[in-house]
Each structure stands twice: as C-alpha cells, then as structure tokens.
Design a protein around this motif. Sequence first.
Motif, short mmCIF file in Angstrom:
data_model
loop_
_atom_site.label_atom_id
_atom_site.label_comp_id
_atom_site.label_asym_id
_atom_site.label_seq_id
_atom_site.Cartn_x
_atom_site.Cartn_y
_atom_site.Cartn_z
N UNK A 237 0.83 -1.20 0.00
CA UNK A 237 0.00 0.00 0.00
C UNK A 237 0.87 1.25 0.00
N UNK A 238 2.03 1.13 0.62
CA UNK A 238 2.93 2.27 0.76
C UNK A 238 4.36 1.76 0.65
N UNK A 239 5.18 2.43 -0.10
CA UNK A 239 6.60 2.09 -0.21
C UNK A 239 7.40 3.26 0.32
N UNK A 240 8.28 2.99 1.29
CA UNK A 240 9.08 4.04 1.90
C UNK A 240 10.56 3.68 1.77
N UNK A 241 11.39 4.70 1.87
CA UNK A 241 12.81 4.49 1.67
C UNK A 241 13.58 4.91 2.93
N UNK A 242 14.46 4.02 3.39
CA UNK A 242 15.32 4.32 4.53
C UNK A 242 16.38 3.23 4.62
N UNK A 243 17.48 3.56 5.28
CA UNK A 243 18.50 2.57 5.59
C UNK A 243 18.02 1.77 6.78
N UNK A 244 17.81 0.46 6.59
CA UNK A 244 17.25 -0.37 7.66
C UNK A 244 18.16 -0.45 8.87
N UNK A 245 19.41 -0.02 8.73
CA UNK A 245 20.34 -0.02 9.86
C UNK A 245 20.22 1.24 10.71
N UNK A 246 19.41 2.20 10.27
CA UNK A 246 19.22 3.46 10.99
C UNK A 246 17.87 3.41 11.70
N UNK A 247 17.86 3.11 12.99
CA UNK A 247 16.58 2.89 13.69
C UNK A 247 15.63 4.09 13.61
N UNK A 248 16.17 5.28 13.80
CA UNK A 248 15.31 6.46 13.79
C UNK A 248 14.73 6.69 12.39
N UNK A 249 15.55 6.50 11.37
CA UNK A 249 15.07 6.69 10.00
C UNK A 249 14.00 5.67 9.65
N UNK A 250 14.17 4.44 10.11
CA UNK A 250 13.17 3.39 9.84
C UNK A 250 11.84 3.76 10.48
N UNK A 251 11.88 4.12 11.76
CA UNK A 251 10.65 4.46 12.47
C UNK A 251 9.96 5.66 11.83
N UNK A 260 2.88 -5.90 12.91
CA UNK A 260 3.84 -6.94 12.56
C UNK A 260 4.93 -6.33 11.68
N UNK A 261 6.18 -6.57 12.07
CA UNK A 261 7.32 -6.15 11.24
C UNK A 261 8.09 -7.40 10.83
N UNK A 262 8.36 -7.52 9.54
CA UNK A 262 9.09 -8.66 9.01
C UNK A 262 10.42 -8.16 8.46
N UNK A 263 11.51 -8.70 8.95
CA UNK A 263 12.84 -8.23 8.56
C UNK A 263 13.44 -9.21 7.55
N UNK A 264 13.64 -8.74 6.33
CA UNK A 264 14.19 -9.56 5.25
C UNK A 264 15.46 -8.94 4.68
N UNK A 265 16.14 -8.16 5.47
CA UNK A 265 17.35 -7.46 5.03
C UNK A 265 18.57 -8.35 5.26
N UNK A 266 19.46 -8.44 4.27
CA UNK A 266 20.57 -9.38 4.36
C UNK A 266 21.87 -8.74 4.85
N UNK A 267 21.76 -7.66 5.62
CA UNK A 267 22.93 -7.05 6.24
C UNK A 267 22.69 -6.94 7.74
N UNK A 268 23.76 -6.94 8.55
CA UNK A 268 23.57 -6.84 10.00
C UNK A 268 23.16 -5.44 10.43
N UNK A 269 22.63 -5.34 11.65
CA UNK A 269 22.34 -4.05 12.24
C UNK A 269 20.94 -3.53 12.04
N UNK A 270 19.99 -4.40 11.69
CA UNK A 270 18.63 -3.96 11.40
C UNK A 270 17.64 -4.26 12.54
N UNK A 271 18.15 -4.76 13.64
CA UNK A 271 17.25 -5.20 14.71
C UNK A 271 16.51 -4.04 15.37
#
Length: 347
Positions: A237-251, A260-271
């Motif tokens: 429904x919506x596509x947004x852009x951010x570095x998944x390793x940046x918590x504030x930018x993601x939020x 529900x959040x599903x994490x499918x990123x293949x780099x560390x630091x996205x928790x």
Amino acid sequence: MIDRRGGTEAGLHRVLEPAGVLPQAALRLDASPRIGPDEVRVRVERLNLDAASYRQLHTAHGGDPDAIRAAVLEIITTRGKMHNPVTGSGGMLVGTVAEAGPDSPLGLKPGDRIATLVSLTLTPLAVTDGLARWDGRSEQIPAEGHAILFARSIAAVLPDDLPVPLALAVMDVCGAPALTHRVVAGYAAPSVAVLGAAGKSGTLALAAARRAGAARVVGLVPSEREEKALLATGLADQVVRADARDPVAVAAAIGAPVDVTVVCVDVPGCEHGAILATAPGGTVVFFSMATSFPAAALGAEGLAADVTMLIGNGYVPGHAEMALDLVRSIPAVRASFTARTGADSAQ
C-alpha cells in the motif's frame, strides 16, 4: 568408514569434528557418496547461496568473480558442506536423486528432480567440477557433485510448470511467506511492515501478509531504484525508503507503529529499527541470517519494547507449496522473481 551406530536420523554419524554436535554446528562433515539405509544421495545440478552469504563473499573479495568462486570452493572442500564461516549461513540446492536407501522416509526415488529445503550448512556436499561453469556474479551456481540427505531432511520434487532457476529462488526463501502468513493471520486486520521488501523473501512476505488479511502493508527499501520497482508491483500500500540499519530513519519512514514487522534485510544491524517500528503487543519476525540475537533481545529490553520477537527457522509445514502458489497466482510476484533469475523459460 562412516560410523552408523547412532544419530543417523539427524546425520550425527556424518560429523567429523567436533564430536557430539549436530551437522549444522559441525566444523567438518563426511561427504562420502556411500549412503546408509535411511539416507539419499543427490546428484547436484545447481547450488543457491543465501543472500547474506553471497553479499559477504562479494564484499570480502571486492566483487572479483574468480576470487568468489575460489572462496566457495574452498569452503565446500574444507568443510564438506557449504557453510560460510563468517555469516554462518549456506543456501540450498537442486539436483536429481541418484540413490535412496530402503529406510529413507522422504518418499524420494531415483530420477526425482528435487530442491532441498534444508540448509547447505548441514548438508554433506562434494563438488567435482571446480564450479567451472559459475561466473561468480549471482547467487545461483551451476555445479556437479553429490549431496547427502538424512531421514530428517526436507526436499520437494520440482514443479513441472516453473523454470528451475525460478523454482529454486522461490524455494530458497519459502519459509518467509509461510511464517508471515501464520503471524499476520493471528491479528485482526493488522498493519504490516516488511524491511527489505524488494528482495526475494520480502516480495513473498508482502504477498503473504496481504493474503493473510493485513489491512495496511508497508514496504521499506534502501534505494530509489528499489522504491520505483516495488511501487510498480502494487504489492504494498505504501513504499518508503530508509537505511534499515538506521533505527530512527526506519521508524520515521514507516510512521505509525505497525502490528507486525518482518525483517528480510541481508545485512547486519537492522534489529533496532524493526523494534522501534513495531507497536506494543506487536510481533517482529526476523528472516535474515545477519540477525543478531543479543542485539535484538538487549535492544528491545533497552527500549522497554513489549514486542514478541520470532526467528524464522525456514520451516513451516506446507511452506514450499504456499510460496509456489503465490508465484503462480500473483503476476507481480512472478515478474519480480523472473527479473532476478533471468529468462522465464530457462530450465
């Protein structure tokens, strides 16, 4: 000679070192071709490295295809399996059953063309062609050799209606949509965010969330190129852009916290970004081999986040069938996978 006095169901007899661990945790496996009564030998046709492993190898070797090929070959030769020592991950394979032991419960017979649905990190594997046909530029590796399946392994006969590269790519991540569907279906019209939404597992997770009754589906991607590509599919429904390793930018990008959040990123630091994006009482599903359990657990504690966190283990009953059905029934999903695997007619 392989000692078959115990543990054959889980492959313990194939462990060379250290003693007493299961095959996934082993440093080395015995990949000799002679099978026991409950084993299956597969003639290997194609390996599929998981995304985290290939990304690490590509980065470590500066994208040099010859160096990447040599590194993968060294891992398999040294360890008797494809088990990346940096990421701890492997992948899966396609091949043809060469021999099935009389006590194997897998229901496979010689000549069956199959995809293994268990990780290469626990699958005894030997290659005989030096990976000479692989250009080192993709996750899928043409190969010759053999692999061994145990009684508790999982495999699926390849469908006749899909090209092999496409089926392999789908089955490699088929646990993601199945668990996403199960979790999303446990809520009443939930909101869902998928981090890494333009990748293989992310695309299937979006489709599965929608099928499970999600009222709002948000896909997060890192680049303008992926944003445009995902918007064109209509899967979110919506596509947004951010570095998944940046918590504030993601939020900030996701906005109102989701159920529900599903994490499918293949780099560390996205928790931490995933945790911040999830509403109290919500669920975070981690589908990345780059996930750090301490970072997730301690990060949630430090944020006083009342969220349930699940590690996707790649297996849910019926997962292959569900993923393949999403590809067959949703043109946008198939188109996304076809763009990754090449011509839709390749066998």
